[in-house]
Design a protein around this motif. Structure first.
Motif, PDB file in Angstrom:
ATOM      1  N   PHE A  50       7.035  22.578   3.124  1.00  0.00           N
ATOM      2  CA  PHE A  50       5.741  22.028   2.748  1.00  0.00           C
ATOM      3  C   PHE A  50       4.933  23.110   2.044  1.00  0.00           C
ATOM      4  CE2 PHE A  50       7.101  19.894   6.674  1.00  0.00           C
ATOM      5  CZ  PHE A  50       7.176  18.581   6.219  1.00  0.00           C
ATOM      6  N   ASP A  51       4.458  22.803   0.846  1.00  0.00           N
ATOM      7  CA  ASP A  51       3.685  23.760   0.061  1.00  0.00           C
ATOM      8  C   ASP A  51       2.444  23.051  -0.485  1.00  0.00           C
ATOM      9  OD1 ASP A  51       2.706  25.780  -1.529  1.00  0.00           O
ATOM     10  OD2 ASP A  51       4.551  26.078  -2.659  1.00  0.00           O
ATOM     11  N   ASN A  52       1.277  23.563  -0.104  1.00  0.00           N
ATOM     12  CA  ASN A  52       0.014  22.967  -0.518  1.00  0.00           C
ATOM     13  C   ASN A  52      -0.085  21.514  -0.071  1.00  0.00           C
ATOM     14  OD1 ASN A  52      -2.550  22.934  -1.703  1.00  0.00           O
ATOM     15  ND2 ASN A  52      -1.749  22.197  -3.661  1.00  0.00           N
ATOM     16  N   VAL A  53       0.098  21.311   1.224  1.00  0.00           N
ATOM     17  CA  VAL A  53      -0.026  19.987   1.830  1.00  0.00           C
ATOM     18  C   VAL A  53      -1.181  20.010   2.824  1.00  0.00           C
ATOM     19  CG1 VAL A  53       1.118  18.175   3.140  1.00  0.00           C
ATOM     20  CG2 VAL A  53       2.433  19.555   1.520  1.00  0.00           C
ATOM     21  N   ASN A  91       0.746  27.718   2.113  1.00  0.00           N
ATOM     22  CA  ASN A  91      -0.463  27.330   1.373  1.00  0.00           C
ATOM     23  C   ASN A  91      -0.989  25.956   1.784  1.00  0.00           C
ATOM     24  OD1 ASN A  91       0.035  29.695  -0.299  1.00  0.00           O
ATOM     25  ND2 ASN A  91       1.597  28.462  -1.337  1.00  0.00           N
ATOM     26  N   SER A  92      -0.854  25.626   3.063  1.00  0.00           N
ATOM     27  CA  SER A  92      -1.211  24.303   3.546  1.00  0.00           C
ATOM     28  C   SER A  92      -2.360  24.378   4.544  1.00  0.00           C
ATOM     29  CB  SER A  92       0.018  23.631   4.171  1.00  0.00           C
ATOM     30  OG  SER A  92       1.029  23.431   3.196  1.00  0.00           O
ATOM     31  N   SER A  93      -2.810  23.215   5.018  1.00  0.00           N
ATOM     32  CA  SER A  93      -3.894  23.190   5.989  1.00  0.00           C
ATOM     33  C   SER A  93      -3.657  22.099   7.024  1.00  0.00           C
ATOM     34  CB  SER A  93      -5.240  22.963   5.294  1.00  0.00           C
ATOM     35  OG  SER A  93      -5.256  21.733   4.598  1.00  0.00           O
ATOM     36  N   PHE A  94      -4.022  22.425   8.270  1.00  0.00           N
ATOM     37  CA  PHE A  94      -3.947  21.495   9.395  1.00  0.00           C
ATOM     38  C   PHE A  94      -5.336  21.435  10.008  1.00  0.00           C
ATOM     39  CE2 PHE A  94       0.325  22.793   8.636  1.00  0.00           C
ATOM     40  CZ  PHE A  94       1.144  21.758   9.049  1.00  0.00           C
TER      41      PHE A  94
END
Length: 282
Positions: A215-218, A250-253
């Motif tokens: 997962f990249d930029n998710v 580069n993701s966010s939760f």
């Protein structure tokens, strides 16, 4: 005189060779013209007014371009094609239980520019084989009693590469509010939003079982997993991984929740690698 006769024979031989070369060149051009991939258009005034009709006429390597509109049908893909909508905001496939399914002998398919609507019947995108590329796909507000409401991936060597997904407010009565992937497959998602997914017991957004994922930029936000009752336990508000290797970049939760363990992530017999990723309010 003998020399002149030999010269005539040489000229005749040269002419024959050139004729053969010309003939073979023409055959080659004809073959290339006949084997060139075609583009089939779908619209209300086109030769093909349904996606299914265009697909039936298509051969491997062809492109099907679909105009804006709502297409009430189910599309079953078993050959290598490119299926292009006019954009997820204007091209919609409404079909129950599954608008698009992909199976067969390792088809290589590319699908882009659609909103998919199951009318609450099943999974919006069922992928059982092949190497599949997805772009600009929207699934919103769907419910499925089984796993993977927006996308269900199975098979022993299925590969899915996706960009610009927008899966929102989908609910599973089992595992993976948005996506379920299992069986030795691989999944890569980039530049996408997976929000407000709801599942029972495991994985508000994505359930992975023997499915390696990148997962990249998710953006994973406000996904939720709740207990189905009895003695079951809940894990992984956003992602639950079983026997899977997962890479997050580069993701966010943000704001994901589990009634018990792993507000953002849950893992059993697997591993996560995390780089430049934000966790907040889980």
């Amino acid at each position: 005189m003998a020399s002149s006769f030999r010269d005539m024979l040489d000229l005749h031989s040269l002419w024959s060779v050139e004729m053969v070369r010309w003939f073979l060149a023409c055959v080659g051009l004809l073959f290339a013209a006949n084997s060139k991939a075609a583009t089939l258009n779908v619209c209300s005034t086109c030769t093909y007014t349904t996606i299914g009709a265009a697909y039936s006429a298509a051969v491997g390597g062809d492109t099907i371009e679909v105009a804006a509109g709502n297409y009430s049908e189910t599309v079953s893909i078993t050959k290598a094609i490119i299926l292009k909508g006019a954009g997820s905001g204007v091209s919609k496939i409404s079909g129950s239980p599954t608008p698009i399914s992909i199976s067969g002998s390792n088809p290589k398919a590319s699908i882009s520019g659609f909103t998919l609507d199951t009318s609450g019947g099943g999974t919006a995108l069922y992928i059982a084989a092949g190497s599949v590329v997805l772009d600009d796909i929207v699934v919103y507000g769907e419910y499925r009693s089984g796993s993977g409401t927006a996308m269900y991936i199975s098979g022993s060597s299925t590969t899915v590469t996706a960009t610009n997904l927008n899966f929102d407010n989908n609910e599973s009565g089992s595992r993976g509010g948005h996506i379920a992937c299992y069986g030795g497959d691989s999944l890569s998602i980039s530049n996408s939003i997976l929000s407000r997914g709801l599942a029972k017991e495991r994985a508000g957004a994505i359930w992975l079982a023997s499915c390696d994922a990148n997962f990249d930029n998710v953006n994973f936000s406000d996904n939720y997993v709740e207990s189905p009752g009895s003695s079951s336990h809940t894990y992984g508000g956003a992602i639950y991984a079983y026997d899977s290797t997962v890479s997050l970049k580069n993701s966010s939760f943000i704001g994901n929740e589990s009634e018990e363990d792993g507000g953002a992530l849950g893992v059993y017999s697997g591993a996560f690698t995390v780089e430049n990723t934000v966790f907040s309010g889980n």
